[in-house]
Design an enzyme around this catalytic site. Sequence first.
Site, PDB file in Angstrom:
ATOM      1  N   GLY A   1     -11.878  30.596  16.631  1.00 26.52           N
ATOM      2  CA  GLY A   1     -11.892  30.224  15.005  1.00 26.52           C
ATOM      3  C   GLY A   1     -10.749  30.344  14.328  1.00 26.52           C
ATOM      4  O   GLY A   1     -10.363  29.715  13.568  1.00 26.52           O
TER       5      GLY A   1
ATOM      6  N   GLU B   1       3.667   5.178  14.460  1.00 29.80           N
ATOM      7  CA  GLU B   1       4.106   4.050  15.379  1.00 29.80           C
ATOM      8  C   GLU B   1       3.032   3.612  16.411  1.00 29.80           C
ATOM      9  O   GLU B   1       3.351   2.961  17.342  1.00 29.80           O
ATOM     10  CB  GLU B   1       5.253   4.493  16.210  1.00 29.80           C
TER      11      GLU B   1
END
Length: 67
Positions: A23, A46
């Site tokens: 967590g 890209e």
Amino acid sequence: MAKLFATDRAQEVIDTAVQLHGGDGVRSGSAVETLYREIRALRIYEGASDVQRVVIARQTLAQHHRG
């Protein structure tokens, strides 16, 4: 090809880090969460990784047919 390889490996490493931290690894502002977001952005920049694979395949095939 280098960009694709590097971002794929970085994604594997950060995925493992998130698993190890549990967590805390996805808590906003944590180092692991920040790296996860940054690496995700690199994989999109890209062109997504899947698009990069298509571009590499086309270039490789074109070179093979010329040679």
